[in-house]
Design a protein around this motif. Structure first.
Motif, mmCIF file in Angstrom:
data_model
loop_
_atom_site.group_PDB
_atom_site.id
_atom_site.type_symbol
_atom_site.label_atom_id
_atom_site.label_comp_id
_atom_site.label_asym_id
_atom_site.label_seq_id
_atom_site.Cartn_x
_atom_site.Cartn_y
_atom_site.Cartn_z
ATOM 1 N N TYR A 33 -6.602 -1.199 9.564
ATOM 2 C CA TYR A 33 -6.287 -1.171 8.338
ATOM 3 C C TYR A 33 -6.081 -2.780 6.930
ATOM 4 O O TYR A 33 -6.677 -3.405 8.129
ATOM 5 C CB TYR A 33 -4.595 -1.399 8.761
ATOM 6 C CG TYR A 33 -4.467 0.105 9.808
ATOM 7 C CD1 TYR A 33 -4.556 -0.179 11.017
ATOM 8 C CD2 TYR A 33 -3.808 1.554 9.654
ATOM 9 C CE1 TYR A 33 -4.267 0.312 12.287
ATOM 10 C CE2 TYR A 33 -3.361 2.436 10.548
ATOM 11 C CZ TYR A 33 -3.985 2.113 11.884
ATOM 12 O OH TYR A 33 -3.650 3.178 12.323
ATOM 13 N N TYR A 35 -4.153 -3.641 3.724
ATOM 14 C CA TYR A 35 -2.426 -3.602 3.810
ATOM 15 C C TYR A 35 -2.342 -4.775 2.549
ATOM 16 O O TYR A 35 -3.549 -5.606 2.102
ATOM 17 C CB TYR A 35 -1.588 -3.960 4.151
ATOM 18 C CG TYR A 35 -0.785 -2.819 4.985
ATOM 19 C CD1 TYR A 35 -1.590 -2.773 6.944
ATOM 20 C CD2 TYR A 35 -0.351 -1.988 5.143
ATOM 21 C CE1 TYR A 35 -1.531 -2.140 8.083
ATOM 22 C CE2 TYR A 35 -0.099 -1.008 6.305
ATOM 23 C CZ TYR A 35 -0.931 -1.370 7.305
ATOM 24 O OH TYR A 35 -0.080 0.034 8.325
ATOM 25 N N GLN A 37 0.469 -6.560 0.299
ATOM 26 C CA GLN A 37 1.895 -7.070 0.136
ATOM 27 C C GLN A 37 2.123 -8.231 -1.703
ATOM 28 O O GLN A 37 1.489 -9.037 -1.644
ATOM 29 C CB GLN A 37 2.159 -8.199 1.390
ATOM 30 C CG GLN A 37 4.153 -8.320 0.698
ATOM 31 C CD GLN A 37 3.971 -9.195 2.529
ATOM 32 O OE1 GLN A 37 3.525 -9.839 2.945
ATOM 33 N NE2 GLN A 37 5.554 -9.052 2.194
ATOM 34 N N GLY A 42 7.545 -4.515 0.445
ATOM 35 C CA GLY A 42 6.786 -4.475 1.785
ATOM 36 C C GLY A 42 5.171 -3.976 1.821
ATOM 37 O O GLY A 42 4.794 -4.534 0.549
ATOM 38 N N LEU A 43 4.819 -3.720 2.679
ATOM 39 C CA LEU A 43 3.302 -4.124 2.521
ATOM 40 C C LEU A 43 3.063 -2.021 2.409
ATOM 41 O O LEU A 43 3.656 -1.531 2.899
ATOM 42 C CB LEU A 43 2.673 -4.145 4.230
ATOM 43 C CG LEU A 43 2.834 -5.136 4.704
ATOM 44 C CD1 LEU A 43 3.518 -6.054 4.904
ATOM 45 C CD2 LEU A 43 1.780 -5.324 6.052
ATOM 46 N N LEU A 45 -0.726 0.262 2.190
ATOM 47 C CA LEU A 45 -1.861 0.413 3.170
ATOM 48 C C LEU A 45 -2.778 1.664 2.103
ATOM 49 O O LEU A 45 -2.753 1.505 1.494
ATOM 50 C CB LEU A 45 -1.796 2.057 3.924
ATOM 51 C CG LEU A 45 -2.737 2.596 4.585
ATOM 52 C CD1 LEU A 45 -3.125 0.992 5.731
ATOM 53 C CD2 LEU A 45 -2.526 3.666 5.013
ATOM 54 N N TYR A 48 -7.725 2.573 6.109
ATOM 55 C CA TYR A 48 -8.402 2.591 6.777
ATOM 56 C C TYR A 48 -9.369 3.143 7.424
ATOM 57 O O TYR A 48 -9.684 3.968 7.378
ATOM 58 C CB TYR A 48 -6.619 2.850 7.789
ATOM 59 C CG TYR A 48 -6.073 4.471 7.779
ATOM 60 C CD1 TYR A 48 -5.607 5.026 6.154
ATOM 61 C CD2 TYR A 48 -6.410 5.229 8.852
ATOM 62 C CE1 TYR A 48 -5.776 6.883 6.676
ATOM 63 C CE2 TYR A 48 -7.031 6.565 8.613
ATOM 64 C CZ TYR A 48 -5.780 7.513 7.822
ATOM 65 O OH TYR A 48 -6.202 8.802 7.330
ATOM 66 N N VAL A 88 -0.983 -10.417 -1.190
ATOM 67 C CA VAL A 88 -1.588 -10.794 -0.045
ATOM 68 C C VAL A 88 -1.725 -9.831 0.964
ATOM 69 O O VAL A 88 -1.870 -8.700 0.611
ATOM 70 C CB VAL A 88 -0.140 -11.473 0.752
ATOM 71 C CG1 VAL A 88 -0.967 -12.037 2.091
ATOM 72 C CG2 VAL A 88 0.225 -12.929 -0.071
ATOM 73 N N PHE A 90 -3.041 -7.870 3.961
ATOM 74 C CA PHE A 90 -3.206 -8.223 5.152
ATOM 75 C C PHE A 90 -4.181 -7.409 6.093
ATOM 76 O O PHE A 90 -3.860 -5.687 6.172
ATOM 77 C CB PHE A 90 -2.312 -8.337 5.576
ATOM 78 C CG PHE A 90 -0.983 -9.177 5.893
ATOM 79 C CD1 PHE A 90 0.264 -8.887 4.536
ATOM 80 C CD2 PHE A 90 -0.464 -10.215 6.328
ATOM 81 C CE1 PHE A 90 0.807 -9.986 4.869
ATOM 82 C CE2 PHE A 90 -0.230 -11.059 6.328
ATOM 83 C CZ PHE A 90 0.733 -11.281 5.504
ATOM 84 N N PHE A 105 -1.221 -8.161 13.621
ATOM 85 C CA PHE A 105 -2.048 -7.664 12.491
ATOM 86 C C PHE A 105 -2.416 -9.315 12.107
ATOM 87 O O PHE A 105 -1.912 -10.417 13.129
ATOM 88 C CB PHE A 105 -0.375 -8.009 11.248
ATOM 89 C CG PHE A 105 0.255 -7.191 10.873
ATOM 90 C CD1 PHE A 105 0.817 -5.912 11.377
ATOM 91 C CD2 PHE A 105 -0.008 -6.243 10.076
ATOM 92 C CE1 PHE A 105 1.632 -5.157 11.344
ATOM 93 C CE2 PHE A 105 0.702 -5.654 9.147
ATOM 94 C CZ PHE A 105 1.030 -4.309 10.141
ATOM 95 N N GLY A 106 -3.103 -10.059 11.287
ATOM 96 C CA GLY A 106 -4.015 -11.067 11.225
ATOM 97 C C GLY A 106 -3.482 -12.162 10.122
ATOM 98 O O GLY A 106 -2.126 -11.615 9.540
ATOM 99 N N GLY A 108 -3.490 -13.110 6.909
ATOM 100 C CA GLY A 108 -2.940 -12.489 6.026
ATOM 101 C C GLY A 108 -4.158 -13.699 5.292
ATOM 102 O O GLY A 108 -4.294 -14.529 5.299
ATOM 103 N N THR A 109 -5.077 -12.676 3.671
ATOM 104 C CA THR A 109 -5.385 -14.127 2.815
ATOM 105 C C THR A 109 -4.497 -13.655 1.768
ATOM 106 O O THR A 109 -4.090 -12.651 0.976
ATOM 107 C CB THR A 109 -6.852 -13.308 2.855
ATOM 108 O OG1 THR A 109 -7.785 -13.107 3.901
ATOM 109 C CG2 THR A 109 -8.066 -13.532 1.983
#
Lengths: 114, 112
Positions: A33, A35, A37, A42-43, A45, A48, A88, A90, A105-106, A108-109
């Motif tokens: 997935y 996402y 933010q 919240g995140l 989508l 996916y 951001v 994810f 989850f990773g 984030g970038t």
């Protein structure tokens, strides 16, 4: 065990530039997935995938593209970056729909478009 | 479409005390999962606890427990013996099929 990894951690883009956010998982998960933010939210989508070669749109897909050529990798492509894409990002993965159906989850970038 | 509502934007708790974070959701489905994720300043999304809708027993994980009221579509998180490290943003999430829907989150601060 690295889990879900994302690169880069930070990036600043100029309006109109393109880039690819990388995501790799080493847990042999079928589901992956993307996402975003936004501040104080919240995140949401973006896209996916339920397996290699299969992708589908999420809630906010406009301005993004994805591909899934392997089980491990799920890159997110931004074409013609816009300030509204400052966020951001994810990446997450999940083994599937069977219990416990948890997404991992990773880190984030953080992307800024100026 | 499913929605997840966290109506409290911020909460504060004294260290060692107990705090409850609220979450409600809207769905017409009977089979789903519910989660609480913690997001500290590092931005990493950390799973706190999960609940399968078909289970009547409330989930517990050490100091964290939930009050799952399926008929009321309510899923609150209780943190006992609050610690300074619990300070973070907490997100309630609903999963049906392959998609997660998140609430807007609540910022929890812990007073020493």
């Amino acid at each position: 065990n690295a889990g879900v990894t994302q690169t880069p951690k930070f990036r600043i883009l100029k309006i109109g530039q393109s880039m690819t956010l990388q995501c790799t998982q080493d847990m042999n998960h079928n589901y992956m997935y993307w996402y975003r933010q936004d501040p104080g939210m919240g995140l949401k989508l973006i896209y996916y995938s339920v397996g290699a070669g299969i992708t589908d749109k999420g809630e906010v897909p406009n301005g993004y593209n994805v591909s899934r050529s392997t089980t491990e990798d799920f890159p997110l492509r931004l074409e013609l970056a816009a300030p509204s894409q400052t966020s951001v990002y994810f990446c997450a993965s999940s083994p599937g729909l069977a219990p416990p159906a948890t997404q991992y989850f990773g880190p984030g970038t953080r992307l800024t478009v100026l | 479409a499913q929605t997840v509502t966290q109506s409290q934007p911020e909460m504060s708790v004294q260290e060692a005390e107990t705090v409850t974070l609220s979450c409600t959701y809207d769905t017409s489905e009977s089979d789903y999962y519910l989660f609480w994720y913690k997001q500290p300043p590092s931005r990493q999304m950390i799973l706190v606890i999960r609940q399968e809708a078909y289970k009547q027993q409330n989930a517990t994980e050490n100091r964290f427990s939930v009050n799952f009221q399926k008929a009321a579509k309510s899923f609150s998180l209780k943190i006992s013996d609050s610690q300074l490290g619990d300070a973070a943003m907490y997100f309630c999430a609903y999963r049906s099929n392959s998609k997660l829907t998140f609430g807007k989150g609540i910022t929890l601060s812990v007073r020493p």
